[in-house]
Design a protein around this motif. Structure first.
Motif, mmCIF file in Angstrom:
data_model
loop_
_atom_site.group_PDB
_atom_site.id
_atom_site.type_symbol
_atom_site.label_atom_id
_atom_site.label_comp_id
_atom_site.label_asym_id
_atom_site.label_seq_id
_atom_site.Cartn_x
_atom_site.Cartn_y
_atom_site.Cartn_z
ATOM 1 N N LYS A 44 -22.117 43.333 -64.784
ATOM 2 C CA LYS A 44 -22.051 44.394 -63.790
ATOM 3 C C LYS A 44 -21.715 43.883 -62.394
ATOM 4 C CE LYS A 44 -25.767 46.337 -65.940
ATOM 5 N NZ LYS A 44 -27.176 46.388 -65.721
ATOM 6 N N GLU A 45 -22.371 42.811 -61.987
ATOM 7 C CA GLU A 45 -22.259 42.415 -60.582
ATOM 8 C C GLU A 45 -22.474 40.918 -60.467
ATOM 9 O OE1 GLU A 45 -25.722 43.860 -58.517
ATOM 10 O OE2 GLU A 45 -26.960 43.332 -60.223
ATOM 11 N N GLU A 46 -22.280 40.425 -59.262
ATOM 12 C CA GLU A 46 -22.629 39.033 -59.010
ATOM 13 C C GLU A 46 -24.059 39.005 -58.498
ATOM 14 O OE1 GLU A 46 -20.711 36.465 -55.825
ATOM 15 O OE2 GLU A 46 -20.066 35.540 -57.696
ATOM 16 N N GLN A 47 -24.897 38.237 -59.180
ATOM 17 C CA GLN A 47 -26.317 38.271 -58.827
ATOM 18 C C GLN A 47 -26.748 36.955 -58.196
ATOM 19 O OE1 GLN A 47 -28.476 39.979 -62.048
ATOM 20 N NE2 GLN A 47 -30.458 39.646 -61.058
ATOM 21 N N GLU A 48 -27.482 37.085 -57.091
ATOM 22 C CA GLU A 48 -28.001 35.881 -56.443
ATOM 23 C C GLU A 48 -29.318 35.494 -57.103
ATOM 24 O OE1 GLU A 48 -28.470 36.310 -52.303
ATOM 25 O OE2 GLU A 48 -26.372 35.895 -51.866
ATOM 26 N N VAL A 49 -29.519 34.217 -57.296
ATOM 27 C CA VAL A 49 -30.758 33.763 -57.912
ATOM 28 C C VAL A 49 -31.430 32.791 -56.956
ATOM 29 C CG1 VAL A 49 -31.725 32.456 -59.843
ATOM 30 C CG2 VAL A 49 -29.822 34.011 -60.230
ATOM 31 N N ASN A 50 -32.737 32.978 -56.744
ATOM 32 C CA ASN A 50 -33.477 31.963 -55.991
ATOM 33 C C ASN A 50 -34.510 31.326 -56.905
ATOM 34 O OD1 ASN A 50 -35.486 33.872 -56.140
ATOM 35 N ND2 ASN A 50 -35.115 34.637 -54.078
ATOM 36 N N MET A 51 -35.281 30.394 -56.354
ATOM 37 C CA MET A 51 -36.207 29.659 -57.216
ATOM 38 C C MET A 51 -37.419 30.487 -57.610
ATOM 39 S SD MET A 51 -36.274 25.727 -56.066
ATOM 40 C CE MET A 51 -35.900 25.560 -54.344
ATOM 41 N N LEU A 52 -37.709 31.510 -56.810
ATOM 42 C CA LEU A 52 -38.943 32.263 -57.025
ATOM 43 C C LEU A 52 -38.772 33.324 -58.109
ATOM 44 C CD1 LEU A 52 -41.819 32.988 -56.047
ATOM 45 C CD2 LEU A 52 -40.744 34.566 -54.465
ATOM 46 N N GLN A 53 -39.653 33.301 -59.079
ATOM 47 C CA GLN A 53 -39.696 34.376 -60.069
ATOM 48 C C GLN A 53 -41.033 35.075 -59.953
ATOM 49 O OE1 GLN A 53 -38.819 33.501 -64.125
ATOM 50 N NE2 GLN A 53 -37.207 32.030 -63.636
ATOM 51 N N ARG A 54 -41.018 36.405 -60.141
ATOM 52 C CA ARG A 54 -42.291 37.137 -60.201
ATOM 53 C C ARG A 54 -42.470 37.646 -61.610
ATOM 54 N NH1 ARG A 54 -40.980 38.561 -54.974
ATOM 55 N NH2 ARG A 54 -42.539 37.860 -53.481
ATOM 56 N N TRP A 55 -43.680 37.575 -62.105
ATOM 57 C CA TRP A 55 -43.889 38.024 -63.474
ATOM 58 C C TRP A 55 -45.231 38.741 -63.588
ATOM 59 C CZ3 TRP A 55 -40.319 38.330 -67.080
ATOM 60 C CH2 TRP A 55 -40.731 38.724 -68.367
ATOM 61 N N PRO A 56 -45.250 39.941 -64.196
ATOM 62 C CA PRO A 56 -46.524 40.658 -64.353
ATOM 63 C C PRO A 56 -47.467 39.899 -65.293
ATOM 64 C CG PRO A 56 -44.754 41.808 -65.505
ATOM 65 C CD PRO A 56 -44.108 40.710 -64.724
ATOM 66 N N GLU A 114 -46.469 34.736 -58.576
ATOM 67 C CA GLU A 114 -45.261 34.097 -58.065
ATOM 68 C C GLU A 114 -45.091 32.761 -58.766
ATOM 69 O OE1 GLU A 114 -44.707 35.848 -53.585
ATOM 70 O OE2 GLU A 114 -45.254 33.742 -53.793
ATOM 71 N N LEU A 115 -43.891 32.531 -59.284
ATOM 72 C CA LEU A 115 -43.642 31.316 -60.037
ATOM 73 C C LEU A 115 -42.472 30.573 -59.408
ATOM 74 C CD1 LEU A 115 -43.892 33.110 -63.473
ATOM 75 C CD2 LEU A 115 -45.628 31.628 -62.477
ATOM 76 N N ALA A 116 -42.731 29.377 -58.933
ATOM 77 C CA ALA A 116 -41.706 28.565 -58.272
ATOM 78 C C ALA A 116 -42.338 27.218 -57.944
ATOM 79 C CB ALA A 116 -41.226 29.244 -57.000
#
Lengths: 460, 591
Positions: free
Chosen positions: B180-192, B75-77
């Motif tokens: 395509k769509e309207e995308q919501e973005v939050n502060m949290l990114q997940r990365w493998p 989790e990256l934030a």
């Protein structure tokens, strides 16, 4: 009633295979009952479908597979603990063998323990005065440290360890102190030396002893050190005692581990020892330490004999990577009659810097320690050179260094097994020795300390 | 809820389950009712081999295995800095609050606090075209670190809404209208963790990462974005070197991975770092540090994951445009974890039982370091510098892990037990070690320090080289066989070793030396040597030359605090000149 299996199919060395089992768990304890009612113990090493692979602690001699029964106990190996453990002697598997009454357990603890959360650890920083200058002055032991003694066959590690056990104390404090002693595959004589010494000093009342002698089953040795450490954890964290754990000899433990690994036909690491020897030793050694908000502590002194005095052998090597330093005994110094024959140069205490200095020992301790090391190292080099080329080949300064090295070994290191020096005495001897050298050579000591502590007589 | 398989085999940290036909390689699974965390590392038909990150005692066949359908991710934030995590990014302090002093099994905790409110300040306006890597806004994470919240990889479009004020990391802070769509973005990114984060392009490193350690900065510098290895036998001070770098390196963020090492060492970092001050910002060092601890008593499989967790977090901060340094102590333990799993998988072993893919895995890890132009419309420069300790058995670097590492890294700080026994720390052996960045960095040193820098360093190395040759002669025939000129070289190199290269990590002043101070120290030592040589050639007495009082002043120069250095430097230089002059006068009288 637990299920009993009569489906023991194979016994190879210390391993046993039981088939058609159900509901067996990894690392479970197993009881094997022979026809005559004799009980042996094992541990599940692997389960593959309905086959369980067991490791037998008491060995497989005299075991008959057709008539024996295996019972899986649904728990891992546990040690019964109670405050009454102090003063008692137990077998390598934790049953009393001193002829006394059975222990009435307060609780049973899993001998494997659980990893300590690094955030729960409290950094060891309390100076332990062992009364041995080579340790106190140069390779300081602190409470909660794991400091092994690297020895070799025929070297007096038992005397050194007993001296530490006898003399250790924390300055200015009077606290509950206990010793847990684990004899792992050593001879009766050696075990008896420790026990007699504890008895002579009265320490036996505060000692818990686990004994697996050389003629006891080798595989039992895998459990013995963990029994001892589990007892130590109970004393330290539940009864608030400061526990000194002495385990001798780790080499025998590692060999037992190798035996099991070889029987399982695992891919060996160096010298036939299993690849997981590091992890295995670490889960044992790392149980030393201090925990925040707990009064007790576990200080561990494992003793191991280096095969052929080879420090790069996997056992001392991996141990050195885990423990917080090492005390190394030298055959050469022993031959020259130094007691204790501690070779201070390769010896090391990683935690010394937190345990010394003003408020703990004395402000000048760190500087003089560094200077003594550097000077002794240079003195040894000079002496080596003198052996080849003769004294004349040395510069005047190097001659002084050579003289320093001789006096250092004689006065500082070789103090005898029954001399108990205070830290002030140790530091004073250090300063006296340093005064052999010109002041300009004392580069590692702050001017203020030289001013304050260097014996002045020399200037005349 | 994922698919459920059944355990058929348990062997230490390795579990085999069947009924797992639809899982993917490296998916995270939950094992048994105790819900231990594991990762799929091999698939055969519907049988999956799983490495379990927790102790497997008490687990047996018949128990369920459930997949989460996602690979091991971090989790990256905001909230990463000052944390201490285990190898799979579980916060150890929170685990302690929940379960006490020992780590029990099957604990589920979020890596980051999902509730904590952060003050989000947007830097983008509605209507702007944004793409992956663009900074949407900032959060002051600690006094030392401004956390830059970026558009996650793979998202591109027009910003249709942006938030301002305090919010937690899982509520939306922006809306982006993509194709395509309207995308919501939050502060949290997940990365493998096993996949490097994307960047614009990689650049060659050209600026040193200064560490305040003289032997490193002067002789064997490392570049920002470079890779270095520190091999050495036990007791040679690998960990102290790593700690010193974590303390004093001029990086914006430090990620320290304690991989299979001592618990007390992590405790030491935890207790010491908050007390120490960054010499550049004056703020506590902990305010820029992320710790990852898989101590040697913690489960072995998580050790393998820990260095990936570390470098992924480092890459995330790199993407914000920071210079990050990752320390991994020790990569040998990581390699041993690989070996243990490989052995249990019954793979054909390579050298010393290590799997055949050891060197490619190591190379993959180190290659994630580097200096890059980040993604985004206004690319920033970010760097990940990786420094790995290696613990070769018996200190013999001919073993596979050291050799595989040396093939990749550009800087090699070889620690020697000979120096450690003489308590010469840092025990970096100047005759063995190397840095392949020296040429690349010399332009920087010339510009920032002095034109003569490369030349001075070369003179220093030449002297040390001569010393080792002269030492041989002394060992054979004694010191008297040497000319006074050669003996002066030995005196000078002794001064280099004891007064310059030796550095006391536990001395409050000596622990850190700015490059400027290093230059001054180097100058006085070389000046003594060169002026001494001139004096000798003018028939000065060697005994008097070596007994000059200025030598003690040179020796103690390292204990002079930074702010008094310049003053002291002038004094020493003056004293040196005076004494040298007195010497040649005296010398003439003698003659």
């Amino acid at each position: 009633m637990r299920k009993e299996y009569r489906t023991i199919k194979e016994v190879v060395g210390p391993l046993m295979m039981v088939e058609n089992v159900e509901g067996v768990k990894y690392d479970e304890l197993v009881e094997i009952e022979q026809q005559d009612g004799e009980l042996r113990h094992g541990r599940v090493l692997e389960i593959n479908g309905d086959k369980a692979l067991l490791q037998l602690f008491e060995g497989s001699q005299g075991l008959r597979i057709t008539t024996s029964k295996a019972r899986f106990l649904g728990r891992s190996i546990e040690l019964a603990v109670a405050p009454d453990m102090l003063g008692r002697v137990f077998s390598g598997m934790g049953s009393p063998i001193d002829g006394g009454a059975e222990l009435i357990p307060v609780k049973r603890l899993d001998i494997n323990g659980a990893p300590m959360n690094p955030t729960a650890r409290d950094y060891p920083s309390e100076f332990i005065q062992t009364g041995i200058s080579a340790i106190d002055g140069l390779n300081t032991l602190v409470r909660g440290q794991k400091l092994p003694v690297f020895s070799g066959s025929g070297l007096p590690h038992a005397q050194v360890a007993a001296q530490i056990a006898r003399q250790s104390k924390v300055l200015g404090k009077d606290e509950n102190f206990a010793v847990v002693f684990a004899a792992v595959g050593i001879t009766f004589e050696e075990a008896d030396y420790f026990i007699s010494d504890f008895r002579a000093t009265g320490a036996i009342e505060r000692t818990v002893t686990f004994v697996n002698l050389a003629n006891d089953p080798a595989i039992e040795r895998i459990a013995t050190p963990r029994m001892a450490i589990t007892a130590a954890e109970y004393l330290a964290y539940e009864l608030d005692m400061h526990v000194l754990v002495i385990i001798t000899d780790i080499t025998n433990y590692a060999e037992a581990l190798r035996e099991v690994s070889a029987a399982r036909k695992e891919v060996p690491g160096r010298r036939g020892y299993p690849g997981y020897l590091y992890t295995d030793l670490a889960t044992m050694y790392e149980r030393a330490g201090r925990i925040k908000d707990k009064k007790g502590s576990i200080t561990m002194i494992p003793i191991l004999s280096m095969p052929e005095d080879d420090i790069t052998h996997p056992i001392p090597d991996l141990t050195g990577y885990i423990t917080e330093g090492q005390i190394i005994l030298s055959r050469e110094l022993n031959r020259r009659g130094l007691t204790p024959p501690i070779n201070v140069l390769p010896s090391l205490s990683r935690l010394k810097d937190k345990g010394i200095g003003s408020g703990k020992t004395r402000e000048d301790h760190a500087d003089t320690m560094n200077q003594l090391f550097a000077a002794y190292s240079r003195g040894r080099d000079a002496k080596e050179l003198a052996v080849i080329l003769g004294d004349a080949a040395l510069s005047d300064t190097d001659k002084l260094y050579a003289k320093f090295a001789d006096s250092f070994e004689k006065e500082y290191v070789s103090q005898g097994y029954y001399t108990n020096r205070t830290i002030e005495e140790t530091l004073a001897i250090g300063w006296k020795l340093l005064s052999i050298l010109p002041t300009t050579e004392l580069k590692r000591i702050r001017d203020a300390y030289i001013e304050k502590y260097l014996p002045k007589a020399k200037e005349e | 809820m994922g698919e459920v398989g059944t355990i058929i085999k348990v062997s230490g940290p390795l579990i085999v389950a069947d009924g797992m036909a639809d899982v993917q390689m490296y998916d995270v699974v939950r094992v048994s009712q105790k819900r231990l965390i594991g990762e799929v590392i091999e698939l055969r038909g519907d049988r999956a081999s799983i490495q379990v990150y927790e102790e497997t005692g008490g687990i047996g066949p018949g128990e369920p295995v459930e997949t989460t359908g996602a690979p091991l991710s971090v989790e990256l934030a905001p909230g990463l800095i000052e944390s201490i995590y285990d190898g799979i990014q579980r916060p150890l302090n929170i685990i302690r609050d929940q379960t006490g002093d020992r780590i029990t099994r099957g604990i589920v905790v979020d890596a980051l606090d999902h509730e904590k409110l952060w003050e989000f300040k947007p830097v983008c306006a509605v209507g702007e075209l944004v793409k992956a890597g663009d900074i949407l806004g900032t959060v002051q994470e600690t006094e030392a670190v401004e956390h830059r919240v970026m558009v996650p990889p793979g998202v591109e479009g027009t910003l249709s809404w942006i938030f301002e004020g305090s919010c937690n990391i899982i509520s939306p802070i922006a809306k982006i209208k993509t194709e395509k769509e309207e995308q919501e973005v939050n502060m949290l990114q997940r990365w493998p963790v096993r996949k490097g984060r994307p960047y614009g392009k990689k650049l060659p490193p050209n600026e040193p990462m200064l560490t305040g350690q003289r032997v490193i900065d002067t002789l064997f510098p490392i570049a920002k974005g470079g890779v270095a290895a520190v091999p050495g036998p036990f007791g040679s001070g690998k960990t102290v070197v790593q700690h010193q770098l974590a303390k004093w390196a001029d990086a914006d963020i430090i990620v320290y991975v304690g991989c299979g090492e001592r618990g007390n060492e992590m405790t030491d970092v935890l207790m010491e770092f908050p007390e120490l001050k960054d010499p550049r910002t004056g703020l506590s060092l902990m305010k820029r540090t992320v710790l990852i601890a898989n101590t040697s008593d913690m489960p072995v499989a998580a050790r393998e994951a820990s260095i990936y967790t570390g470098i992924t977090i480092a890459e995330y901060f790199r993407d914000m445009g920071y210079k990050v340094a990752v320390m991994a102590d020790s990569t040998s333990r990581w390699a041993e974890a690989l070996r243990e799993m490989s052995g249990r998988l019954e793979e054909m072993p390579g050298e010393e039982g290590y799997p055949a893919y050891l060197s490619s895995r190591l190379a993959e890890f180190y290659e994630r370091a580097g200096i890059v132009e980040t993604l985004g419309s206004n690319p920033r420069l970010g760097a990940v510098t990786a420094i790995g300790a290696v613990s070769p058995p018996g200190g013999d670097i001919s073993e596979p892990v050291s050799q595989a590492t040396l093939r990749i890294v550009k800087v090699y700080w070889g620690l020697s037990s000979r120096l450690a026994y003489a308590r010469h720390f840092p025990a970096i052996d100047w005759l063995q070690s190397y840095s392949l960045y020296i040429d690349r960095l010399s332009a920087w040193y010339k510009k920032e320090i002095t034109e003569e820098w490369p030349d001075m360093v070369q003179r220093l190395m030449d002297l040390l080289q001569s010393e080792s040759e002269l030492d041989e002669i002394v060992r054979l025939v004694g010191i008297d066989a040497l000319s006074f000129n050669d003996r002066l070289i030995l005196e000078a190199t002794r001064s280099i070793r004891e007064d310059f290269l030796h550095q006391n990590a536990f001395h409050e002043v000596d622990t850190y030396a700015s490059l400027k101070k290093q230059l001054m120290m180097l100058s006085v030592i070389l000046a003594y040597y060169e002026q001494g040589m001139d004096a000798l050639n003018a028939d000065a007495s060697f005994a008097k030359l070596t007994a000059l009082p200025v030598r003690e002043a040179i020796a103690r120069f390292k204990y002079t605090p930074e702010e008094e250095c310049e003053e002291r430097f002038k004094q020493i230089m003056e004293q040196l000149c005076n004494e040298m002059n007195g010497l040649s006068e005296g010398g003439e009288e003698d003659a």
